[in-house]
Structures are given as C-alpha cells and as structure tokens.
Design a protein around this motif. Structure first.
Motif, PDB file in Angstrom:
ATOM      1  N   ASP A  34      -2.444   1.600   9.594  1.00 13.26           N
ATOM      2  CA  ASP A  34      -2.473   2.080   8.119  1.00 13.26           C
ATOM      3  C   ASP A  34      -3.767   2.823   7.761  1.00 13.26           C
ATOM      4  O   ASP A  34      -3.652   3.154   6.845  1.00 13.26           O
ATOM      5  CB  ASP A  34      -2.593   0.732   7.495  1.00 13.26           C
ATOM      6  N   VAL A  43     -10.597   5.187   5.092  1.00 13.01           N
ATOM      7  CA  VAL A  43     -10.050   4.079   4.923  1.00 13.01           C
ATOM      8  C   VAL A  43      -9.223   3.130   5.851  1.00 13.01           C
ATOM      9  O   VAL A  43      -8.360   3.581   6.399  1.00 13.01           O
ATOM     10  CB  VAL A  43      -9.201   3.994   3.518  1.00 13.01           C
ATOM     11  N   PRO A  45      -7.472  -0.233   5.953  1.00 11.37           N
ATOM     12  CA  PRO A  45      -6.942  -1.364   5.158  1.00 11.37           C
ATOM     13  C   PRO A  45      -6.923  -2.690   5.742  1.00 11.37           C
ATOM     14  O   PRO A  45      -7.414  -3.640   5.413  1.00 11.37           O
ATOM     15  CB  PRO A  45      -5.697  -0.941   4.272  1.00 11.37           C
ATOM     16  N   ASP A  46      -6.472  -2.636   7.000  1.00 15.12           N
ATOM     17  CA  ASP A  46      -6.211  -3.993   7.710  1.00 15.12           C
ATOM     18  C   ASP A  46      -7.552  -4.449   8.056  1.00 15.12           C
ATOM     19  O   ASP A  46      -7.699  -5.649   8.149  1.00 15.12           O
ATOM     20  CB  ASP A  46      -5.377  -3.649   8.811  1.00 15.12           C
ATOM     21  N   ASP A  48     -10.444  -3.968   6.712  1.00 14.32           N
ATOM     22  CA  ASP A  48     -11.277  -4.458   5.556  1.00 14.32           C
ATOM     23  C   ASP A  48     -10.873  -5.683   4.884  1.00 14.32           C
ATOM     24  O   ASP A  48     -11.257  -6.424   4.344  1.00 14.32           O
ATOM     25  CB  ASP A  48     -11.138  -3.166   4.453  1.00 14.32           C
ATOM     26  N   TRP A  64      -5.381  -6.901  -1.284  1.00 15.62           N
ATOM     27  CA  TRP A  64      -6.247  -5.940  -0.665  1.00 15.62           C
ATOM     28  C   TRP A  64      -7.273  -5.753  -1.643  1.00 15.62           C
ATOM     29  O   TRP A  64      -7.291  -5.860  -2.736  1.00 15.62           O
ATOM     30  CB  TRP A  64      -5.435  -4.863  -0.267  1.00 15.62           C
ATOM     31  N   TRP A  85      -3.356   7.822  -6.953  1.00 13.09           N
ATOM     32  CA  TRP A  85      -2.520   6.577  -6.752  1.00 13.09           C
ATOM     33  C   TRP A  85      -3.247   5.422  -5.799  1.00 13.09           C
ATOM     34  O   TRP A  85      -2.727   4.361  -5.887  1.00 13.09           O
ATOM     35  CB  TRP A  85      -1.297   7.145  -6.154  1.00 13.09           C
ATOM     36  N   PHE A  86      -3.785   5.844  -5.022  1.00 14.46           N
ATOM     37  CA  PHE A  86      -4.631   4.759  -3.866  1.00 14.46           C
ATOM     38  C   PHE A  86      -5.838   4.309  -4.604  1.00 14.46           C
ATOM     39  O   PHE A  86      -6.960   4.948  -4.803  1.00 14.46           O
ATOM     40  CB  PHE A  86      -4.955   5.501  -2.725  1.00 14.46           C
ATOM     41  N   ARG A  87      -5.637   3.102  -5.003  1.00  9.82           N
ATOM     42  CA  ARG A  87      -6.594   2.326  -6.154  1.00  9.82           C
ATOM     43  C   ARG A  87      -7.821   1.819  -5.314  1.00  9.82           C
ATOM     44  O   ARG A  87      -7.742   0.746  -5.130  1.00  9.82           O
ATOM     45  CB  ARG A  87      -6.043   1.166  -6.733  1.00  9.82           C
ATOM     46  N   VAL A  88      -8.758   2.845  -5.096  1.00 11.56           N
ATOM     47  CA  VAL A  88      -9.819   2.496  -4.185  1.00 11.56           C
ATOM     48  C   VAL A  88     -11.045   2.094  -5.247  1.00 11.56           C
ATOM     49  O   VAL A  88     -11.329   2.745  -6.348  1.00 11.56           O
ATOM     50  CB  VAL A  88     -10.462   3.512  -3.447  1.00 11.56           C
ATOM     51  N   ASP A  92     -15.486  -1.307  -2.806  1.00 18.24           N
ATOM     52  CA  ASP A  92     -14.531  -0.757  -1.544  1.00 18.24           C
ATOM     53  C   ASP A  92     -14.922   0.725  -1.216  1.00 18.24           C
ATOM     54  O   ASP A  92     -14.948   0.956  -0.006  1.00 18.24           O
ATOM     55  CB  ASP A  92     -13.085  -0.840  -2.172  1.00 18.24           C
ATOM     56  N   HIS A  96     -15.935   2.529   2.840  1.00 15.56           N
ATOM     57  CA  HIS A  96     -15.338   3.747   3.254  1.00 15.56           C
ATOM     58  C   HIS A  96     -16.387   5.016   3.356  1.00 15.56           C
ATOM     59  O   HIS A  96     -16.393   5.278   4.516  1.00 15.56           O
ATOM     60  CB  HIS A  96     -14.005   4.248   2.341  1.00 15.56           C
ATOM     61  N   LEU A 147       2.458   6.041   6.124  1.00 19.54           N
ATOM     62  CA  LEU A 147       2.520   4.810   5.647  1.00 19.54           C
ATOM     63  C   LEU A 147       2.113   4.467   4.139  1.00 19.54           C
ATOM     64  O   LEU A 147       2.762   4.245   3.162  1.00 19.54           O
ATOM     65  CB  LEU A 147       2.064   3.620   6.290  1.00 19.54           C
ATOM     66  N   GLN A 148       0.971   4.813   3.894  1.00 15.96           N
ATOM     67  CA  GLN A 148       0.133   4.777   2.535  1.00 15.96           C
ATOM     68  C   GLN A 148       1.143   5.552   1.502  1.00 15.96           C
ATOM     69  O   GLN A 148       1.356   5.165   0.216  1.00 15.96           O
ATOM     70  CB  GLN A 148      -1.173   4.868   2.560  1.00 15.96           C
ATOM     71  N   VAL A 152       2.692   3.214  -1.101  1.00 13.64           N
ATOM     72  CA  VAL A 152       1.851   3.088  -2.299  1.00 13.64           C
ATOM     73  C   VAL A 152       2.256   4.444  -3.377  1.00 13.64           C
ATOM     74  O   VAL A 152       2.819   4.157  -4.444  1.00 13.64           O
ATOM     75  CB  VAL A 152       0.238   3.137  -1.935  1.00 13.64           C
TER      76      VAL A 152
HETATM   77  N1  FO1 Z   1      -1.792  -1.118  -1.800  1.00 13.14           N
HETATM   78  C1  FO1 Z   1      -1.185  -0.872  -2.849  1.00 13.14           C
HETATM   79  O1  FO1 Z   1      -0.228  -1.188  -3.086  1.00 13.14           O
HETATM   80  N2  FO1 Z   1      -1.858   0.107  -3.678  1.00 13.14           N
HETATM   81  C2  FO1 Z   1      -2.937   0.683  -3.683  1.00 13.14           C
HETATM   82  O2  FO1 Z   1      -3.489   1.254  -4.676  1.00 13.14           O
HETATM   83  C3  FO1 Z   1      -3.724   0.134  -2.490  1.00 13.14           C
HETATM   84  C4  FO1 Z   1      -5.032   0.519  -2.401  1.00 13.14           C
HETATM   85  C5  FO1 Z   1      -5.733   0.079  -1.126  1.00 13.14           C
HETATM   86  C6  FO1 Z   1      -7.251   0.376  -1.225  1.00 13.14           C
HETATM   87  C7  FO1 Z   1      -7.952  -0.146  -0.126  1.00 13.14           C
HETATM   88  C8  FO1 Z   1      -7.276  -0.789   0.846  1.00 13.14           C
HETATM   89  O3  FO1 Z   1      -7.877  -1.643   1.968  1.00 13.14           O
HETATM   90  C9  FO1 Z   1      -5.950  -1.235   0.890  1.00 13.14           C
HETATM   91  C10 FO1 Z   1      -5.194  -0.784  -0.331  1.00 13.14           C
HETATM   92  N3  FO1 Z   1      -3.716  -0.968  -0.608  1.00 13.14           N
HETATM   93  C11 FO1 Z   1      -3.415  -0.653  -1.671  1.00 13.14           C
HETATM   94  C12 FO1 Z   1      -3.284  -1.766   0.600  1.00 13.14           C
HETATM   95  C13 FO1 Z   1      -2.706  -1.036   1.560  1.00 13.14           C
HETATM   96  O4  FO1 Z   1      -2.107  -0.092   1.420  1.00 13.14           O
HETATM   97  C14 FO1 Z   1      -1.541  -2.097   2.471  1.00 13.14           C
HETATM   98  O5  FO1 Z   1      -1.981  -3.437   2.399  1.00 13.14           O
HETATM   99  C15 FO1 Z   1      -1.390  -1.847   3.913  1.00 13.14           C
HETATM  100  O6  FO1 Z   1      -2.098  -0.842   4.504  1.00 13.14           O
HETATM  101  C16 FO1 Z   1       0.247  -1.968   3.978  1.00 13.14           C
HETATM  102  O7  FO1 Z   1       0.227  -3.248   4.787  1.00 13.14           O
END
Ligand code: FO1
Ligand code: CA
Ligand code: CA
Length: 307
Positions: A34, A43, A45-46, A48, A64, A85-88, A92, A96, A147-148, A152
C-alpha cells in the motif's frame, strides 16, 4: 512463546494490540504493497497503522492516521494547487518526512521502522516484509490504478477486474521476516484484506515457501462473515480474483500456507467444507468492536488454538 503476525491494515492492528497485551514476544511482519509516494514523501500506511496503534496514537474512528491530528500542511498544499485527496495530517507528515529523509541517506526501511518503534516506544518488533518496493495495483475497466488511487481518490467505485503486485516476483524477502516465521511457535495471518493486505506478502516467493514449510503452525483469522468483509473491500477484490468471497474461499486461497483457520460462529455451516481442505477450523466471535473484544480474540488464539 514467540508469535509472528503477518499484518496489514486496520483489522490487523486490533488483533496485534490484543496479542501484544498478552504475549511478550510478538513480531509483526508488515505489508508494504500500500506504500505510496505523496509530494515526494514515502507513506507506509500499514507500518504506520501498526506503530500508531501500539503507541495508542491511532485515530480510532478512521482506523488510520494520528488521533486529533491537524491538517495545516495539507491545507497549504491545496493553496499551492496540489491534489489533497490523501488526508495526511501534520504529525503524520513528520513521520513520512523523516522516513523519506532517512531513505535518502541510505538507510533501509527495516532499520527506519526499528528506529521509529523506539521513538514511539513500541516494544513489538515490526518488520517490513521486504525492503524492496511492491505496489498493489487495482485493474478496473478504465485502467490500472495504485491501490490508494483506486480506494481513496476514486472511493473504490469502479468495478474491479483484477489485482497486480508490481515488483513482488523480484522482491527479496526480509531475512528477519523469514526468521520470524521460521522461529515462531505460531504464525498468524491477521484478519486483513486477503488480497491487498496479506496477498502481497504471500506473493514473495521466500515468504510463501517459509510459510508452507511450517503451515501446521500457521493460523489465519477470517476477515469475513457470510459473503461480506467485516469492513472494507475484501469481498469485492476476492470476487474479482475469482475467489468465493466467504470463509471457505479464504481457506482455499490460504490452504498452501496455512493449516488452521478461525471463522466466526455465524459461519459454522462452512466448517465441514473447510475441513475437507485438510484444515483445522476454530469458531469464535471474530468482530473486534472494542478493547475487550480484541483481548478476547487474542486470548482465544493463544489459549484455545493449539498448533
Ligand atoms: N484512507 C482513506 O480512506 N483516506 C485517506 O485520506 C487516507 C489517508 C491516509 C494517510 C496516512 C495513512 O497511513 C493512511 C491513510 N489512509 C487513508 C488509509 C490507507 O489508505 C488504507 O488504510 C490502506 O492503505 C488500505 O488498507
Ligand atoms: Ca492495507
Ligand atoms: Ca506453544
């Protein structure tokens, strides 16, 4: 005992939290499929989500990011005309930024993750499944997306035709992950999305091979009840991959690397069919709506599942 969990995403962190509160030696092998480059920042995500979850910093509503984080950095990126759209969040973003800077200085993701665990006072050993890059891509009728971007940016709305793991065939498994699987008394496939959280790790030859060697000690937790995922798009991805989207389809998908599966009591009518795959089936409540439920599932695994 030493427990090794293969984990990715929100469902996984709840179980990992439960296990860590009951076992002193927990290794967490984390998905990296991811991972996403955003504004030049790397970034993960998993990784973090597990670090924040164990540090009690994870936003409980979203599953997350950091709880009560602010979004000034993102707002300024919007002023600069960037997509947001990716809410950092602000805190957080610091994670990164420092990770990216360390990568630039020649450190690998494993060492950076260890350093991060120290900084956040997390005692579990979090091991990226590989230090190489794997990218999970979702194939839709309109083309292929990271995937993102699919989940997302496009809110997972287009029909899925397939899933690809770019780089998985060439990725070198993290030797520490291989050892953590080899040496464990029990290996747990966390209740994450089987195709996008656990799947990318199973695509790495060395990981798959090591799991298959010790599959009697491997226990999978179903993330599904009936034909649906407890949360997220698991069922949709399974159907796209031609896998029955229920605990039986999951068991079949995992049957080369896993001899034990925990399913929800509501799915007990599938037990016989799963046993025909030469798997042991355990039935319990698999939803983890609060801390007690996390602990109860972890306790069930540690006390009732003998491998
Ligand atoms: N998931 C969302 O649905 N919207 C977001 O804006 C978003 C931001 C984000 C930032 C940092 C991070 O570590 C994870 C974030 N995620 C967000 C979660 C991530 O996309 C998902 O948890 C996975 O990667 C899919 O399992
Ligand atoms: Ca994930
Ligand atoms: Ca034991």
């Amino acid at each position: 005992d030493m427990i090794t969990v293969l984990a990715g995403g929100t469902g996984s962190v709840k179980l990992v939290r439960g296990l860590v509160s009951q076992e002193s030696k927990v290794n967490v092998v984390s998905n990296v499929g991811d991972n996403y480059w955003l504004y030049g920042l790397y970034v993960c995500p998993d990784i973090d989500t597990i670090v924040y979850g164990l540090a009690d910093l994870l936003d409980p509503e979203k599953g997350w990011g950091i709880k009560k984080d602010t979004f000034n950095f993102l707002r300024q990126m919007e002023v600069f005309g960037e997509e947001t759209w990716f809410r950092v969040g602000d805190r957080d973003a610091a994670t990164h930024l420092i990770r990216t800077n360390m990568l630039k200085n020649g450190k690998n993701l494993s060492d950076i993750t260890k350093w991060m665990c120290e900084k956040f006072a997390v005692s579990a050993n979090i091991i990226p499944v590989t230090d190489n890059s794997i990218e999970t891509r979702i194939i839709t009728d309109k083309g292929e997306l990271h995937l993102q971007e699919y989940w997302v940016k496009h809110r997972g709305r287009d029909p899925v035709e397939g899933i690809q793991y770019i780089g998985a065939d060439k990725a070198r498994p993290n030797p520490e992950a291989v050892n953590a699987i080899h040496d464990a008394d029990m290996v747990i496939l966390a209740p994450g999305n089987p195709l996008t959280s656990i799947g990318p790790m199973l695509q790495i030859k060395g990981i798959r091979k090591e799991l298959s060697k010790i599959k009697k000690k491997v226990v999978a937790i179903s993330p599904l009840i009936g034909d649906n995922a407890i949360s997220g798009p698991a069922a949709k991805y399974m159907q796209a991959a031609g896998i029955e989207s229920n605990a039986y389809g999951l068991a079949k998908m995992y049957s080369d690397v896993c001899s034990n599966i925990i399913i929800d009591t509501k799915d007990r009518m599938l037990s016989k069919k799963i046993q025909s795959l030469d798997m042991k089936v355990f039935e319990t409540k698999i939803t983890m709506k609060n801390k007690q439920a996390e602990d109860a599932l972890a306790n069930f695994i540690l006390k009732q599942v003998h491998v």
